[in-house]
Scaffold this motif. Structure first.
Motif, mmCIF file in Angstrom:
data_model
loop_
_atom_site.group_PDB
_atom_site.id
_atom_site.type_symbol
_atom_site.label_atom_id
_atom_site.label_comp_id
_atom_site.label_asym_id
_atom_site.label_seq_id
_atom_site.Cartn_x
_atom_site.Cartn_y
_atom_site.Cartn_z
ATOM 1 N N GLY A 94 -2.406 -3.580 3.636
ATOM 2 C CA GLY A 94 -1.289 -2.886 4.306
ATOM 3 C C GLY A 94 -0.393 -2.173 3.313
ATOM 4 N N PHE A 95 0.016 -2.892 2.271
ATOM 5 C CA PHE A 95 0.903 -2.262 1.285
ATOM 6 C C PHE A 95 0.149 -1.202 0.481
ATOM 7 N N GLY A 96 -1.173 -1.408 0.316
ATOM 8 C CA GLY A 96 -1.968 -0.387 -0.362
ATOM 9 C C GLY A 96 -1.976 0.914 0.418
ATOM 10 N N ILE A 97 -2.157 0.800 1.718
ATOM 11 C CA ILE A 97 -2.143 2.013 2.556
ATOM 12 C C ILE A 97 -0.770 2.674 2.507
ATOM 13 N N LEU A 98 0.272 1.835 2.534
ATOM 14 C CA LEU A 98 1.636 2.394 2.452
ATOM 15 C C LEU A 98 1.818 3.156 1.148
ATOM 16 N N ALA A 99 1.277 2.589 0.075
ATOM 17 C CA ALA A 99 1.403 3.251 -1.223
ATOM 18 C C ALA A 99 0.678 4.595 -1.208
ATOM 19 N N LEU A 100 -0.540 4.607 -0.615
ATOM 20 C CA LEU A 100 -1.298 5.853 -0.533
ATOM 21 C C LEU A 100 -0.594 6.885 0.339
ATOM 22 N N ALA A 101 0.124 6.381 1.368
ATOM 23 C CA ALA A 101 0.806 7.294 2.288
ATOM 24 C C ALA A 101 2.141 7.775 1.741
ATOM 25 N N GLY A 102 2.480 7.333 0.563
ATOM 26 C CA GLY A 102 3.734 7.798 -0.041
ATOM 27 C C GLY A 102 4.919 6.918 0.241
ATOM 28 N N GLY A 103 4.657 5.728 0.759
ATOM 29 C CA GLY A 103 5.764 4.815 1.066
ATOM 30 C C GLY A 103 6.335 4.125 -0.157
ATOM 31 N N PHE A 104 5.631 4.238 -1.284
ATOM 32 C CA PHE A 104 6.095 3.646 -2.542
ATOM 33 C C PHE A 104 6.226 4.729 -3.594
ATOM 34 N N PRO A 105 7.078 4.598 -4.564
ATOM 35 C CA PRO A 105 8.030 3.500 -4.708
ATOM 36 C C PRO A 105 9.146 3.601 -3.669
ATOM 37 N N PRO A 106 9.804 2.484 -3.378
ATOM 38 C CA PRO A 106 10.868 2.498 -2.380
ATOM 39 C C PRO A 106 11.988 3.456 -2.771
ATOM 40 N N SER A 107 12.585 4.046 -1.770
ATOM 41 C CA SER A 107 13.715 4.941 -2.006
ATOM 42 C C SER A 107 14.665 4.785 -0.836
ATOM 43 N N ALA A 108 15.707 5.594 -0.848
ATOM 44 C CA ALA A 108 16.670 5.514 0.257
ATOM 45 C C ALA A 108 15.995 5.881 1.572
ATOM 46 N N ASP A 109 15.065 6.840 1.496
ATOM 47 C CA ASP A 109 14.372 7.258 2.715
ATOM 48 C C ASP A 109 13.258 6.294 3.102
ATOM 49 N N HIS A 110 12.678 5.644 2.102
ATOM 50 C CA HIS A 110 11.565 4.725 2.355
ATOM 51 C C HIS A 110 11.883 3.365 1.748
ATOM 52 N N PRO A 111 12.632 2.540 2.410
ATOM 53 C CA PRO A 111 12.896 1.202 1.891
ATOM 54 C C PRO A 111 11.608 0.385 1.879
ATOM 55 N N LEU A 112 11.645 -0.718 1.129
ATOM 56 C CA LEU A 112 10.440 -1.541 0.985
ATOM 57 C C LEU A 112 10.207 -2.346 2.256
ATOM 58 N N THR A 113 9.704 -1.697 3.251
ATOM 59 C CA THR A 113 9.381 -2.346 4.510
ATOM 60 C C THR A 113 8.280 -1.548 5.189
ATOM 61 N N PRO A 114 7.349 -2.262 5.843
ATOM 62 C CA PRO A 114 6.311 -1.513 6.559
ATOM 63 C C PRO A 114 6.828 -0.875 7.838
ATOM 64 N N PHE A 115 8.037 -1.281 8.232
ATOM 65 C CA PHE A 115 8.582 -0.752 9.485
ATOM 66 C C PHE A 115 9.434 0.478 9.212
#
Lengths: 264, 197
Positions: A26-47
């Motif tokens: 799950g977190f791997g897919i998030l990383a590939l989708a640009g969800g990482f590294p966390p930022s103000a727009d993308h906090p460290l949450t899958p939701f």
């Protein structure tokens, strides 16, 4: 605990393994989708920031104004506009969106006896499987008591306007992609000129039979279905149309899609 | 003020009747009668024996507590454990702190873990359905940053919830065993047969 020869230890180990692998993927897919590294727009949450649609209602008071100028720009989402704003209010705007960063900008102005409202949301990009576009819905209610100049733009999404109770001075509707419905059933306001431009999508326009309205249609690709109008080439007029009295003039520009004109 | 051995035995019997099985009660009463008989044979006065044994009410409470704790140990159930704790609380007011408070804290802990486990177990599949609907393009169900990742997270959340529920079961069993040992130790300390560590 022993279920059909499978020991509790083995079950627990399997559950632990599935849990760890699931979260890693799950977190791997998030990383590939640009969800990482966390930022103000993308906090460290899958939701998403605010998972469920959150309504945010704003009431714009008339403040003694005797006319209104309303400009709405919605980049992506569905817009519903109608009359029925609270007394002494020019507008009641309810925005259903997910994230605070997607709340539209609001600008107010006053000029002599006219109050102006500009609401703008520039839209945002989606990523198909990896991130479906944001739900975004506006529900706007305008004053029924004062004349209003209405300019409304929707980039992508359904655009539904029920304007029968309003008093329009001008009407400008622009929809990039999506279905558009402009319903003037029961309209008893003043004379107005209107333009409706749509890119891709179906358009439905309902006009009171007795409103002395002329509609000029410029269509690219698609069918025109009319009910109750008198047609002269690309011009449609309501029954009993008379140029010697006040005429409501509406211009339609349609790119791709069907047009339905109805008298009610 | 106790006057006779018979009165002591009568009070002890009345306090334990209905709690202990008849044969066990008879054994205990027989032991105490024997204790009196031996004491008198050694030239000790009844009053002296009363003092050394303690009041029959206190003795009955200790016997009841020991009986219920042993019962809870041999036959594991919530009811037996509650009886054991109730009987142990009767040994002294301070056991409200040393027995009741830890018991309540443990119950709350187990309950919280269980509730979290159930919530995760139920939420996981529901969130997975949301992810599928999000993939199908229904925006109202878009709760995930990435719906594909959401499916895996849903699976992970579900299995994690199951682990919590299963873990809670083993945790409850562990605390049950430890609790029984603690109650035995507590009774021992009160009876004076075991020193405080």
């Amino acid at each position: 605990m022993n279920i059909r020869g499978i020991s509790a230890t083995r079950i627990i180990l399997w559950l632990v393994a599935i849990t760890i692998v699931s979260f890693v993927i799950g977190f791997g897919i998030l990383a590939l989708a640009g969800g990482f590294p966390p930022s103000a727009d993308h906090p460290l949450t899958p939701f998403r920031n605010n998972a469920l649609l959150t309504p945010n209602t704003t009431i714009i008071p008339l403040d003694g104004a005797t006319s209104g100028d309303v400009r709405l720009t919605l980049g992506a989402g569905d817009l519903t506009l109608q009359g029925g704003a609270p007394d002494a209010a020019l507008m009641e705007a309810t925005v259903f969106t997910e994230a605070g960063i997607w709340q539209p900008n609001l600008a107010l102005g006053a000029n002599a006896s006219q109050k102006s409202v500009v609401i703008t949301e520039k839209g945002h990009a989606g990523k198909a499987w990896f991130a479906v576009d944001s739900p975004n819905r506006w529900e706007i209610r305008l004053s029924d008591t004062i004349p209003i100049r209405l300019d409304e733009n929707v980039g992508a999404g359904d655009n539904t306007l029920s304007l029968g109770t309003l008093n329009l001075e001008t009407l400008a509707v622009h929809t990039g992609a999506g279905d558009t419905t402009v319903d003037l059933s029961g309209y008893h306001g003043g004379r107005f000129d209107g333009t409706i431009k749509t890119g891709v999508g179906d358009l439905t326009l309902r006009i009171p039979r007795t409103s002395n309205t002329r509609i000029q249609v410029h269509q690219g690709i698609g069918d025109i279905t009319e009910n109750g109008f008198i047609r002269h080439d690309d011009t449609f007029v309501t029954p009993g149309f008379n140029t010697s009295i006040a005429v409501n003039q509406i211009t339609l520009n349609q790119g791709v899609g069907s047009i339905t004109l109805e008298t009610v | 003020m106790l006057q006779t051995e018979a009165e002591y035995i009568r009070i002890l019997k009345s306090r334990l009747e209905g709690t202990l099985p008849a044969d066990e009660l008879a054994d205990i009463l027989s032991d105490y009668s024997e204790h009196f008989r031996m004491g008198k044979a050694n030239g000790r006065l009844e009053e002296e024996l009363f003092r050394s044994l303690g009041s029959p009410e206190d003795v009955a409470r200790e016997i009841r507590a020991t009986h219920f704790v042993n019962k809870a140990e041999s036959n594991k159930s919530c009811g037996n454990l509650l009886h054991a704790i109730g009987a142990t609380l009767g040994l002294g007011l301070f056991n409200l702190v040393f027995v009741l408070v830890p018991f309540i804290l443990l119950v709350v802990l187990l309950l919280v873990v269980f509730i979290f486990g159930i919530v995760f177990t139920v939420f996981g599949p529901a969130a997975g359905i949301y992810a599928i609907l999000q993939i199908l393009g229904i925006p109202a169900f878009a709760i995930w940053q990435s719906p594909l990742a959401g499916i895996f997270f849903s699976l992970g959340i579900t299995t994690f919830g199951l682990l919590l529920v299963i873990g809670d079961y083993f945790l409850a069993r562990f605390f049950y065993r430890v609790g029984i040992r603690y109650l035995k130790w507590n009774i021992g300390v009160i009876k004076g047969t075991e020193c405080v560590a």
